[in-house]
Design an enzyme around this catalytic site. Structure first.
Site, mmCIF file in Angstrom:
data_model
loop_
_atom_site.group_PDB
_atom_site.id
_atom_site.type_symbol
_atom_site.label_atom_id
_atom_site.label_comp_id
_atom_site.label_asym_id
_atom_site.label_seq_id
_atom_site.Cartn_x
_atom_site.Cartn_y
_atom_site.Cartn_z
ATOM 1 N N LYS A 161 0.858 -1.190 0.000
ATOM 2 C CA LYS A 161 0.000 0.000 0.000
ATOM 3 C C LYS A 161 0.885 1.229 0.000
ATOM 4 O O LYS A 161 1.803 1.339 0.808
ATOM 5 C CB LYS A 161 -0.886 -0.035 1.244
ATOM 6 C CG LYS A 161 -1.590 1.265 1.586
ATOM 7 C CD LYS A 161 -2.662 1.024 2.630
ATOM 8 C CE LYS A 161 -2.565 2.005 3.786
ATOM 9 N NZ LYS A 161 -3.636 1.789 4.767
ATOM 10 N N LEU A 162 0.604 2.135 -0.913
ATOM 11 C CA LEU A 162 1.366 3.381 -0.997
ATOM 12 C C LEU A 162 0.520 4.516 -0.450
ATOM 13 O O LEU A 162 -0.634 4.688 -0.851
ATOM 14 C CB LEU A 162 1.738 3.697 -2.448
ATOM 15 C CG LEU A 162 2.436 2.608 -3.262
ATOM 16 C CD1 LEU A 162 2.756 3.141 -4.660
ATOM 17 C CD2 LEU A 162 3.705 2.135 -2.565
ATOM 18 N N LYS A 163 1.089 5.286 0.446
ATOM 19 C CA LYS A 163 0.427 6.518 0.864
ATOM 20 C C LYS A 163 0.586 7.524 -0.278
ATOM 21 O O LYS A 163 1.681 7.640 -0.851
ATOM 22 C CB LYS A 163 1.084 7.057 2.137
ATOM 23 C CG LYS A 163 0.867 6.186 3.364
ATOM 24 C CD LYS A 163 -0.557 6.278 3.884
ATOM 25 C CE LYS A 163 -0.711 5.548 5.215
ATOM 26 N NZ LYS A 163 -2.077 5.669 5.761
ATOM 27 N N ASP A 189 -3.508 4.844 -0.409
ATOM 28 C CA ASP A 189 -4.262 5.449 0.690
ATOM 29 C C ASP A 189 -3.965 6.943 0.712
ATOM 30 O O ASP A 189 -2.807 7.347 0.841
ATOM 31 C CB ASP A 189 -3.834 4.807 2.018
ATOM 32 C CG ASP A 189 -4.619 5.335 3.208
ATOM 33 O OD1 ASP A 189 -5.564 6.128 3.008
ATOM 34 O OD2 ASP A 189 -4.295 4.943 4.349
ATOM 35 N N ASN A 191 -5.627 9.199 2.852
ATOM 36 C CA ASN A 191 -5.943 9.830 4.141
ATOM 37 C C ASN A 191 -6.653 11.170 3.938
ATOM 38 O O ASN A 191 -6.281 12.179 4.532
ATOM 39 C CB ASN A 191 -4.686 10.006 4.999
ATOM 40 C CG ASN A 191 -4.125 8.696 5.505
ATOM 41 O OD1 ASN A 191 -3.079 8.224 5.034
ATOM 42 N ND2 ASN A 191 -4.818 8.058 6.422
ATOM 43 N N GLU A 214 -8.003 4.167 -1.043
ATOM 44 C CA GLU A 214 -8.527 4.296 0.321
ATOM 45 C C GLU A 214 -8.685 5.768 0.711
ATOM 46 O O GLU A 214 -7.749 6.547 0.565
ATOM 47 C CB GLU A 214 -7.537 3.586 1.257
ATOM 48 C CG GLU A 214 -7.935 3.585 2.715
ATOM 49 C CD GLU A 214 -6.898 2.836 3.565
ATOM 50 O OE1 GLU A 214 -6.031 2.143 2.987
ATOM 51 O OE2 GLU A 214 -6.960 2.960 4.793
ATOM 52 N N ASP A 239 -11.948 4.449 5.166
ATOM 53 C CA ASP A 239 -11.266 4.222 6.440
ATOM 54 C C ASP A 239 -11.835 5.225 7.445
ATOM 55 O O ASP A 239 -12.794 4.926 8.176
ATOM 56 C CB ASP A 239 -9.749 4.404 6.216
ATOM 57 C CG ASP A 239 -8.913 4.335 7.479
ATOM 58 O OD1 ASP A 239 -9.473 4.269 8.579
ATOM 59 O OD2 ASP A 239 -7.668 4.372 7.383
ATOM 60 N N LYS A 263 -10.866 -0.737 11.529
ATOM 61 C CA LYS A 263 -9.942 -0.518 12.646
ATOM 62 C C LYS A 263 -10.788 -0.482 13.910
ATOM 63 O O LYS A 263 -11.692 0.351 14.026
ATOM 64 C CB LYS A 263 -9.205 0.809 12.484
ATOM 65 C CG LYS A 263 -8.222 0.844 11.319
ATOM 66 C CD LYS A 263 -7.619 2.228 11.160
ATOM 67 C CE LYS A 263 -6.631 2.244 9.997
ATOM 68 N NZ LYS A 263 -6.217 3.626 9.653
HETATM 69 MG MG MG Z 1 -6.074 4.566 5.862
#
Ligand code: MG
Length: 371
Positions: A161-163, A189, A191, A214, A239, A263
């Site tokens: 997974k790459l931010k 992702d 964020n 994400e 998320d 989570k």
């Molecule tokens: Mg996330």
């Protein structure tokens, strides 16, 4: 059971390498570890809030205060307490899901240790091992990123997974896809770093055949996520937007996501996390287990959660040596690309007390009124 005392600790865990997301860079994990003492024995919990309110409104100083002032007093001395009572007893206090989750986790651990039942067995886990993925932060160069992907694959991780954030998205994704091929399980992702105005830009990720994107937009922008999901072929995963089974149901009914990152801290505990899993599974929505740089305590609980049957995508539950020089439990190791789900009573891991004591920077014991 009846809780006699609740201990709060701040634990300082230096990271092996800084972790950068669209929110900022972390070089150490400050963990809030809880220990409850009951007439049935002890239990351990972990609050996954960050040091600052960057991922969500909760942060550690506030969680400590909330636990001390409101949440712990509501549970201390309550007769016949079980883990299923924790959320109802704390319900009048709004929000603070990560602090509540930590208390529920510690009570559940005490309950299950006393009963000789593992977290996984209690939650309904079916898998003996979990296939973890690895999350790679924003790097200073594409070369550095490719080196890290290469190391991760050599270490045995099967999903990367790459931010991403504006300015660090199409180029690094294209470079990784180009170098490592179409068979690499790759996802991104954001964020919540993008806006609705970026939808056409995000559609440019489609040719890279990502497993998912994400949380591209703001937490509360479910309509925007639904618009994005209609516009792009990459599956949208949420998320930060999903804080309960209710918000999961709303997001799914709006078409805002086709995959959910679960989570436990974000949804208020492992029991609510199981409820989110059950609901998503009933709707044909895939789930996977997210990570919050947990210590071995949270990692053990996440492995148990990720052993439930609906967790069909690799989670962010990396081996301990991915993050920390030293953990407060024995390390979790990657073996043939998998990590074993703990089978012992409760969390199934023991705290290394000398290490915990050495890394503890703050301690407070809260006791019931009769003490
Ligand atoms: Mg996330």
């Amino acid at each position: 059971m009846k809780l006699r005392a609740i201990e709060l600790r701040s634990v300082h865990l230096p990271l092996l390498s800084p972790f950068r997301t669209s929110h900022g860079t972390e070089s150490a994990r400050e963990a809030l570890v809880l220990r409850v003492e009951s007439d049935d024995g002890e239990g351990w919990g972990e609050c996954v809030a960050g040091s600052d309110p960057l991922y969500c409104p909760e942060y550690l100083e506030e969680a400590w205060l909330t636990l001390k002032r409101y949440l712990a007093p509501a549970l201390l001395g309550a007769p016949g307490l079980t883990a299923t009572d924790v959320q109802p007893l704390l319900h009048e206090f709004k929000g603070h899901r990560m602090a509540k989750a930590a208390l529920e986790m510690a009570v559940l651990d005490a309950e299950l240790r006393a009963a000789g039942v593992s977290f996984a067995a209690y939650l309904g886990g079916v898998a003996d091992v979990v296939t973890p993925g690895i999350a790679l932060g924003i790097m200073s160069s594409v070369d550095e990123l490719q080196d890290r992907v290469s190391e991760s694959l050599e270490a045995g991780y099967r999903r990367v997974k790459l931010k991403i954030c504006p300015g660090w998205d199409l180029v690094p994704v294209a470079a990784v896809r180009d170098r490592f091929g179409e068979n690499l399980m790759l996802q991104v992702d954001a964020n919540s770093a993008y806006q609705r105005a970026d939808i056409d830009h995000l559609a440019c990720l489609d040719p890279f055949c990502l497993l998912l994107i994400e949380q591209p937009l703001e937490d509360d922008d479910l309509i925007g996520h639904a618009q994005l999901a209609r516009r792009i072929t990459t599956p949208v995963c949420l998320d930060e937007s999903i804080v309960s089974v209710h918000s999961a149901a709303t997001a799914i009914s709006l078409g805002a996501c086709s995959i959910v990152n679960i989570k436990a801290g974000r949804v208020g505990g492992y029991l609510e996390a199981r409820a989110v899993h059950d609901f998503c599974t009933s709707q044909g929505v895939g789930v996977w287990c997210g990570g919050m740089l947990e210590t071995g305590l949270g990692r053990a609980a996440n492995l148990a959660l990720a052993s439930l049957p609906g967790f069909t995508l690799p989670g962010d539950i990396s081996a301990t040596d991915r993050y920390f020089h030293e953990d407060i439990t024995p390390p979790f190791r990657l073996v043939d690309g998998t990590i074993a789900v703990p089978t012992g009573p409760g969390l199934g891991v023991e705290v290394l007390r000398p290490v915990l004591d050495a890394l503890t920077t703050r301690f407070e014991a809260l006791a019931g009124a009769e003490h």
